[in-house]
Design a protein around this motif. Structure first.
Motif, PDB file in Angstrom:
ATOM      1  N   LEU A  25       0.833  -1.204   0.000  1.00  0.00           N
ATOM      2  CA  LEU A  25       0.000   0.000   0.000  1.00  0.00           C
ATOM      3  C   LEU A  25       0.865   1.251   0.000  1.00  0.00           C
ATOM      4  O   LEU A  25       0.611   2.200  -0.763  1.00  0.00           O
ATOM      5  N   CYS A  26       1.919   1.271   0.837  1.00  0.00           N
ATOM      6  CA  CYS A  26       2.844   2.424   0.875  1.00  0.00           C
ATOM      7  C   CYS A  26       3.518   2.626  -0.478  1.00  0.00           C
ATOM      8  O   CYS A  26       3.621   3.755  -0.981  1.00  0.00           O
ATOM      9  N   VAL A  28       2.527   1.485  -3.531  1.00  0.00           N
ATOM     10  CA  VAL A  28       1.595   1.808  -4.617  1.00  0.00           C
ATOM     11  C   VAL A  28       1.138   3.266  -4.536  1.00  0.00           C
ATOM     12  O   VAL A  28       1.134   3.982  -5.550  1.00  0.00           O
ATOM     13  N   LEU A  29       0.767   3.735  -3.344  1.00  0.00           N
ATOM     14  CA  LEU A  29       0.315   5.121  -3.203  1.00  0.00           C
ATOM     15  C   LEU A  29       1.406   6.097  -3.603  1.00  0.00           C
ATOM     16  O   LEU A  29       1.163   7.088  -4.308  1.00  0.00           O
ATOM     17  N   THR A  30       2.628   5.832  -3.133  1.00  0.00           N
ATOM     18  CA  THR A  30       3.743   6.722  -3.478  1.00  0.00           C
ATOM     19  C   THR A  30       4.024   6.696  -4.969  1.00  0.00           C
ATOM     20  O   THR A  30       4.236   7.737  -5.602  1.00  0.00           O
ATOM     21  N   VAL A  32       1.969   5.952  -7.453  1.00  0.00           N
ATOM     22  CA  VAL A  32       0.904   6.590  -8.237  1.00  0.00           C
ATOM     23  C   VAL A  32       1.078   8.105  -8.233  1.00  0.00           C
ATOM     24  O   VAL A  32       1.001   8.754  -9.290  1.00  0.00           O
ATOM     25  N   VAL A  33       1.322   8.691  -7.061  1.00  0.00           N
ATOM     26  CA  VAL A  33       1.496  10.144  -6.983  1.00  0.00           C
ATOM     27  C   VAL A  33       2.696  10.592  -7.811  1.00  0.00           C
ATOM     28  O   VAL A  33       2.604  11.535  -8.619  1.00  0.00           O
ATOM     29  N   GLY A 347       1.373  -0.093  -9.134  1.00  0.00           N
ATOM     30  CA  GLY A 347       1.368   1.367  -9.223  1.00  0.00           C
ATOM     31  C   GLY A 347       1.174   1.857 -10.641  1.00  0.00           C
ATOM     32  O   GLY A 347       0.428   2.814 -10.888  1.00  0.00           O
ATOM     33  N   PHE A 350      -2.522   1.391 -11.558  1.00  0.00           N
ATOM     34  CA  PHE A 350      -3.373   2.415 -10.948  1.00  0.00           C
ATOM     35  C   PHE A 350      -3.059   3.807 -11.501  1.00  0.00           C
ATOM     36  O   PHE A 350      -3.947   4.662 -11.574  1.00  0.00           O
ATOM     37  N   THR A 351      -1.800   4.037 -11.901  1.00  0.00           N
ATOM     38  CA  THR A 351      -1.452   5.313 -12.541  1.00  0.00           C
ATOM     39  C   THR A 351      -2.186   5.455 -13.857  1.00  0.00           C
ATOM     40  O   THR A 351      -2.720   6.525 -14.182  1.00  0.00           O
ATOM     41  N   THR A 354      -5.698   6.289 -13.131  1.00  0.00           N
ATOM     42  CA  THR A 354      -5.794   7.671 -12.644  1.00  0.00           C
ATOM     43  C   THR A 354      -5.701   8.665 -13.794  1.00  0.00           C
ATOM     44  O   THR A 354      -6.452   9.645 -13.853  1.00  0.00           O
TER      45      THR A 354
END
Length: 411
Positions: A25-26, A28-30, A32-33, A347, A350-351, A354
């Motif tokens: 989770l850490c 993937v979130l990083t 994606v941003v 990531g 999901f990117t 997004t």
């Protein structure tokens, strides 16, 4: 060896599924941003499509004039473009276009506010708009001051309810134009508008005598190799402009910039020096991206330390059978890199989702951005850096455990 690392890593990840899920989770979130920001920056600084020739042209957005008592910074006037820049020998094409200006469109019983730009014929030759129907203005249209217009797809649907609008009339800004073409929606800085009309349709011809005004100019060479020559010749042209300007400023500054230089100069306000500050801007962007990575990396260090602590007995056994600290560090770091690469794949997925959402949500008008090979490569580089940063410290700490203490399960 890599196969063994992979098999061990899979067993370790499945042993503590919660730790693995939190780690992913850490990551993937990083990812994606960072990748969404990278994709947006690449689309801005290194565009394709309508500005696909950007490696061949430079742009001038402002002229800065300085005297002892005052400084004037403004977009270019048409006189500077027409009488000085068009005569440059190193330039193949010179395009002049006004900045986007809000105008009212009166159609039947409704009023819409849209963005208009006025451009010359070279503008349509430098930029590669995707023409959906009709044609774009020619040199003859501009020379004769014909009241013709090109609109984009969204504006055609918004005002007329259809893209089949060639030969229709449109009243924009108090002037009536005949629509001669429809182009695909675009966001890029030099191309952003809803409607384009010839520069010669301005209500007054006074613009022809102005040194400052509302124009941006694009200077295109035959190849990218011509750009340094264009910059050098521009320095001499600026001296002539300064000498002829009736206000008699002490210094006049104009810089022909690439997309990145153009943005950097505007953000850093470097109007009076040749260096746009692009290197400093990029360094700042990289610094903040690394800083953004630091917090989740530290979090992963703590999680990895806890996960590796549980493997003290395994470490003791391996050390008792002669495994070196270096081998143990390599194994733990490789395990972490494999996890980060798996997180990178998620990531990237999901990117992509997004970016599709951003392109369709209309949060930014006409935004169209997608994953490119460069962004894909940046993702894997970021994943490897992430894996190394978050894996080295706990791996090195645990590899130095005394084998006897490790076998007893003491850290």
């Amino acid at each position: 060896m890599l196969k063994n690392y992979f098999q061990i890593a899979c067993k370790v990840y499945m042993r503590r599924k919660l730790f693995t899920a939190i780690n992913l989770l850490c990551i993937v979130l990083t990812m994606v941003v960072l990748l969404v920001v990278t994709a947006l920056l690449q689309a801005t600084f290194f565009p394709t499509g309508v500005e696909g020739k950007s490696e061949r042209f430079l742009q001038i957005g402002t002229v800065t004039q300085v005297s002892k008592n005052s400084t004037r910074r403004s977009p270019l006037g048409y006189k500077v473009i027409d009488q000085y820049l068009r005569k440059m020998k190193t330039v193949e094409k010179v395009a002049a276009v006004t900045g986007p200006e809000s105008v009212s469109v009166y159609q039947k019983d409704s009023v819409n506010e849209i963005m208009m730009r006025r451009a010359d014929a070279e503008y349509w030759q430098i930029l590669d708009f995707k023409l959906l129907s009709g044609r774009v203005p020619t040199e003859e249209d501009v020379k004769l001051g014909r009241f013709v217009a090109v609109i984009n797809e969204s504006t055609a649907k918004k005002i007329f309810g259809s893209t089949t609008v060639v030969s229709q009339k449109i009243n924009a800004g108090g002037q009536q134009f005949e629509i001669i073409g429809v182009v695909e929606d675009v966001l890029h800085m030099n191309a952003f508008a809803d409607i384009w009309v010839p520069v010669t349709t301005l209500p007054s011809s006074q613009y022809r005598e102005q040194y400052s005004g509302n124009f941006t100019v694009m200077l295109m060479g035959k190849s990218a190799a011509d750009l340094p020559l264009i910059r050098d010749e521009l320095l001499q042209v600026v001296k002539q402009v300064n000498a002829d300007e009736p206000t008699h400023w002490d210094h006049t500054y104009m810089w022909a910039d690439s997309k990145l230089d153009f943005f950097a100069r505007g953000i850093l306000s470097r109007d009076e020096v040749p260096d746009s500050g692009a290197a400093q801007l990029l360094a700042g962007v990289v610094f903040f991206m690394l800083l953004f990575m630091l917090l989740p990396a530290l979090n992963l260090v703590n999680l990895n330390s806890g996960r590796i602590m549980e493997r003290a007995a395994e470490i003791g056994v391996r050390k008792a059978f002669g495994a070196s600290n270096r081998e143990l560090v390599k194994q733990f770091v490789m395990e972490n890199i494999l996890l980060c690469l798996f997180g990178a794949l998620l990531g990237l997925m999901f990117t992509k989702l997004t970016l599709i959402w951003l392109s369709n949500a209309d949060l930014i008008p006409y935004l169209k951005v997608d994953l490119s090979f460069a962004v894909f490569a940046y993702g894997f580089v970021i994943a490897i850096v992430f894996g190394v940063l978050s894996g080295v410290i706990p791996a090195w700490k645990m590899s130095r455990l005394d084998p006897v203490l490790a076998l007893k399960g003491a850290a």
